[in-house]
Design an enzyme around this catalytic site. Structure first.
Site, PDB file in Angstrom:
ATOM      1  N   ARG A 150     -13.637  32.334  53.613  1.00  0.00           N
ATOM      2  CA  ARG A 150     -13.456  32.295  54.999  1.00  0.00           C
ATOM      3  C   ARG A 150     -12.224  31.742  55.928  1.00  0.00           C
ATOM      4  O   ARG A 150     -11.230  33.032  56.353  1.00  0.00           O
ATOM      5  CB  ARG A 150     -14.880  31.685  56.005  1.00  0.00           C
ATOM      6  CG  ARG A 150     -15.905  32.853  56.369  1.00  0.00           C
ATOM      7  CD  ARG A 150     -16.782  33.473  54.801  1.00  0.00           C
ATOM      8  NE  ARG A 150     -17.409  34.018  55.884  1.00  0.00           N
ATOM      9  CZ  ARG A 150     -19.015  32.635  55.364  1.00  0.00           C
ATOM     10  NH1 ARG A 150     -18.598  32.403  54.369  1.00  0.00           N
ATOM     11  NH2 ARG A 150     -20.378  33.722  55.579  1.00  0.00           N
ATOM     12  N   ASP A 179     -16.670  36.733  49.365  1.00  0.00           N
ATOM     13  CA  ASP A 179     -17.303  36.482  50.400  1.00  0.00           C
ATOM     14  C   ASP A 179     -17.127  38.525  51.151  1.00  0.00           C
ATOM     15  O   ASP A 179     -16.231  38.828  51.147  1.00  0.00           O
ATOM     16  CB  ASP A 179     -17.351  35.608  52.109  1.00  0.00           C
ATOM     17  CG  ASP A 179     -18.730  35.653  52.191  1.00  0.00           C
ATOM     18  OD1 ASP A 179     -19.437  36.694  53.127  1.00  0.00           O
ATOM     19  OD2 ASP A 179     -19.446  34.475  51.871  1.00  0.00           O
ATOM     20  N   HIS A 250     -22.985  39.489  51.313  1.00  0.00           N
ATOM     21  CA  HIS A 250     -21.843  39.484  51.427  1.00  0.00           C
ATOM     22  C   HIS A 250     -20.337  40.038  50.334  1.00  0.00           C
ATOM     23  O   HIS A 250     -19.579  38.683  49.872  1.00  0.00           O
ATOM     24  CB  HIS A 250     -21.867  37.610  51.498  1.00  0.00           C
ATOM     25  CG  HIS A 250     -22.502  36.872  51.768  1.00  0.00           C
ATOM     26  ND1 HIS A 250     -21.893  36.352  53.218  1.00  0.00           N
ATOM     27  CD2 HIS A 250     -23.653  35.951  52.383  1.00  0.00           C
ATOM     28  CE1 HIS A 250     -22.946  36.083  54.156  1.00  0.00           C
ATOM     29  NE2 HIS A 250     -23.628  36.090  53.760  1.00  0.00           N
ATOM     30  N   GLU A 317     -29.276  36.015  52.372  1.00  0.00           N
ATOM     31  CA  GLU A 317     -28.065  36.580  53.591  1.00  0.00           C
ATOM     32  C   GLU A 317     -27.829  38.145  53.108  1.00  0.00           C
ATOM     33  O   GLU A 317     -26.768  38.870  53.648  1.00  0.00           O
ATOM     34  CB  GLU A 317     -27.270  36.074  54.411  1.00  0.00           C
ATOM     35  CG  GLU A 317     -27.661  34.694  55.089  1.00  0.00           C
ATOM     36  CD  GLU A 317     -26.781  33.663  56.010  1.00  0.00           C
ATOM     37  OE1 GLU A 317     -27.102  33.337  56.912  1.00  0.00           O
ATOM     38  OE2 GLU A 317     -25.705  34.216  54.949  1.00  0.00           O
ATOM     39  N   GLU A 493     -15.146  29.105  57.898  1.00  0.00           N
ATOM     40  CA  GLU A 493     -15.545  29.645  59.612  1.00  0.00           C
ATOM     41  C   GLU A 493     -13.986  29.524  60.399  1.00  0.00           C
ATOM     42  O   GLU A 493     -13.517  30.130  61.015  1.00  0.00           O
ATOM     43  CB  GLU A 493     -16.495  30.548  59.962  1.00  0.00           C
ATOM     44  CG  GLU A 493     -17.281  31.601  59.316  1.00  0.00           C
ATOM     45  CD  GLU A 493     -18.491  31.236  58.415  1.00  0.00           C
ATOM     46  OE1 GLU A 493     -18.219  29.283  58.123  1.00  0.00           O
ATOM     47  OE2 GLU A 493     -19.240  31.655  58.294  1.00  0.00           O
TER      48      GLU A 493
HETATM   49  C1  ACM Z   1     -25.523  30.273  53.024  1.00  0.00           C
HETATM   50  O1  ACM Z   1     -25.088  28.953  53.911  1.00  0.00           O
HETATM   51  N1  ACM Z   1     -25.423  31.322  53.532  1.00  0.00           N
HETATM   52  C2  ACM Z   1     -26.511  30.369  52.299  1.00  0.00           C
END
Ligand code: ACM
Length: 576
Positions: A150, A179, A250, A317, A493
């Site tokens: 990030r 990512d 990701h 995710e 981030e």
């Molecule tokens: C995560 O925080 N998506 C591992």
């Protein structure tokens, strides 16, 4: 803790000040010697202490009348040590190089904050108090995740961060290398991953709902030699670097570099860019054979750089919408006889679980790898449960590596969405690293109020982190042994440089280090007042190290980010 001679952080197992008046005053004649197996620790200690004190610490002979001595004792565990200061001698006796190194860190703490400077302010007054310390860590995996995707963290800052980890006896750096927002590792056979994937045109400033952006390109990547340097520097500090390539979600940066990796029958992946938003991108990998071969190629190069037993492949995710829409993904589900998209993800992760096990490594993934069936590698194809040894990979350090020759190669889980995933995994016999976001995501804010820069998540104060317990009480003794450690995660981030990382990491990483290293009572019985008293001494060490921590009274004016919107979550952390 009353008999701890000086204010050590993390607290040792046992420490006694022998005679209040007894002090070993280091001087120009003080020698530093080590048994041959501890030569690297001796070099590190000489370099650190000569820089700070100006004293030569010349190589002497064992048993020198005025000296610091490093010894091994096979009866001690590899990370355990004893430190005795008596008369004009300080002796560190350790189970191995790791224990000797942690003992050396303790010795440096005993010398006072100026022992952390890189040039001497004075050449006298370097005093070790007479004491006897016995110490060993509670957990073998004492980790920190650094998200260099990030926001890229230049190599020099990573090396400095490793030094700060070593001060705190932390021993695993989990490097989140890829990512949606950037690919940070050079892969020679796929140059576009870094040519295209390592930078984005702009970044969001603050939480995504604010829709605020800068207009400044952001990027950077590590060459393979940079990473070899990082790995070697870490190994010299008894730290293992565990790389993460996040799959199959990701992955927008990789798909931007090589559009065929995406779901081309659903979206025009050739028109994608490296993502300039925060959040979870819908653009996930197409799980074709070609994608499998591509990432095997990535991993072949990665394994040459990183000797760690564990390789992290993410798995978190991964939105399944594109797989639902994709005729190719649906055909794959059918062809493999899978029930749904969750099982497709499991199949994908399990492929790499086996692939890594065949090479003597172990997969670790976020707790989503439990969904659709936990990846379970049984080792080299055709074999029974392997012992995981003989895979050709050199051990990368102490702690988490200890099990390589004994345990079957089974996937491990980083439990981040609370404790539940870790509890289920541990009960099923999988090793677990506990890193629940509600407790040890250090991107979360440190205090309520408007002064915290870009406030995110729950309030996680220094005291809250000190009361974090990695092993949930509902685990029985057998399952609890599968909690191999704990990890604090620094998602970046809202941290765009090393100064911001310092602010969010410290002082809380000191509390986390004590949770990971020290044998503490249950959270409600922890002596917070004693920890806070010891922190007074520790802040002076952090000052000497140049760490820009959050002051206990709140941020300095220049540490605030007025007007940048965060996403605070109100109320106490829910019971998990
Ligand atoms: C995560 O925080 N998506 C591992």
């Amino acid at each position: 803790m009353a008999d701890i001679p000086v204010d050590l952080v993390p607290a040792p197992l046992r420490a006694v000040r022998t005679r209040t008046a007894e002090q070993f005053r280091l001087g120009p004649a003080t020698a530093l010697t080590a048994e041959s197996g501890l030569a690297d620790v001796e070099s590190w200690l000489r370099a650190a202490l000569t820089a700070a004190t100006g004293l030569p610490l010349h190589p002497g002979t064992a048993g020198a009348a005025d000296g610091i001595e490093l010894r091994q004792d096979a009866a001690l565990a590899p990370e355990a040590y004893r430190l005795t200061v008596a008369g004009r001698r300080a002796v560190i006796t350790a189970g191995g190089p790791a224990g000797a190194f942690w003992g050396a860190q303790t010795l440096r703490q005993l010398l006072g904050p100026d022992a952390y400077r890189r040039a001497p302010l004075r050449r006298t007054g370097w005093v070790l108090p007479g004491c006897e310390i016995e110490d060993a860590p509670r957990f073998g995996w004492r980790g920190v995740l650094l998200d260099v995707s990030r926001h890229f963290m230049p190599k020099a800052d990573v090396l400095r961060f490793l030094d700060l980890m070593a001060v705190h006896k932390l021993n695993v750096l989990h490097l989140h290398l890829t990512d949606d927002q950037g690919w940070r590792v050079e892969i020679r056979r796929y140059p576009r991953l870094t040519e295209v994937g390592s930078w984005r045109e702009r970044s969001m400033v603050g939480f995504r709902a604010a829709e605020r952006r800068d207009d400044r390109p952001h990027g950077g990547y590590y060459t393979q030699d940079d990473l070899r340097e990082i790995v070697a520097y870490a190994a010299g500090r008894q730290i293992t670097v565990v790389p993460e390539i996040d799959l199959p979600g990701h992955s927008q940066a990789a798909i931007t570099a090589y559009p065929e990796l995406g779901n081309t029958d659903v979206v025009d992946t050739a028109s994608l860019g490296v993502w300039t938003d925060w959040g979870v991108s819908p653009h996930v990998l197409h799980v074709s054979d070609a994608t499998l071969r591509f990432f095997e190629g990535v991993l072949e190069e990665l394994l040459e750089i990183f000797p760690s037993e564990f390789v992290h492949l993410g798995g978190d995710e991964c939105p399944k919408d594109q797989w639902r829409e994709s005729a190719a993904a649906q055909a794959r589900i059918k062809e493999l006889g899978l029930a749904d998209e969750d099982e497709l993800q499991s199949w994908f992760i399990r492929h790499f679980d086996h692939w890594l096990a065949d090479r003597g490594r172990r997969l670790i993934g976020w707790d989503e790898i439990l969904e659709g069936g936990l990846a379970v590698a049984t080792g080299p194809k055709g074999g029974a449960e392997p012992d995981g040894s003989g895979g050709g990979a050199a051990a990368g350090g102490a702690g988490p590596e200890r099990s390589r020759s004994r345990r079957p190669a089974r996937a491990a889980v980083s439990s981040w969405r609370g404790y539940a995933g870790g509890v289920a995994a541990a009960r099923a016999g999988h090793d677990v690293v506990m890193c629940p976001e509600q407790h040890v995501y250090l991107d979360h804010r440190q205090a309520p109020g408007d002064d915290e820069p870009i406030p995110v998540g729950y309030v996680r104060s220094l005291a809250d982190v000190y009361r974090f317990e990695p092993v949930p009480p509902e685990l029985d003794a057998v399952a609890a042994r599968h909690v191999i450690g704990t990890q604090a995660n620094l998602w970046t981030e809202f941290m765009d440089d090393a100064r911001d990382v310092d602010y969010r990491a410290f002082p809380r990483l000191a509390a986390f280090a004590e949770v990971a290293w020290s044998t503490l009572p249950a959270p409600a019985e922890r002596d917070l007042a004693d920890f806070e008293r010891r922190m007074t001494a520790h802040y002076a060490r952090l000052d000497a190290l140049g760490v820009e921590y959050r002051p206990s009274g709140g941020p300095h004016p220049w540490q605030r980010r007025p007007g940048v919107v965060g996403r605070p979550v109100d109320g106490p952390v829910p019971t998990l």
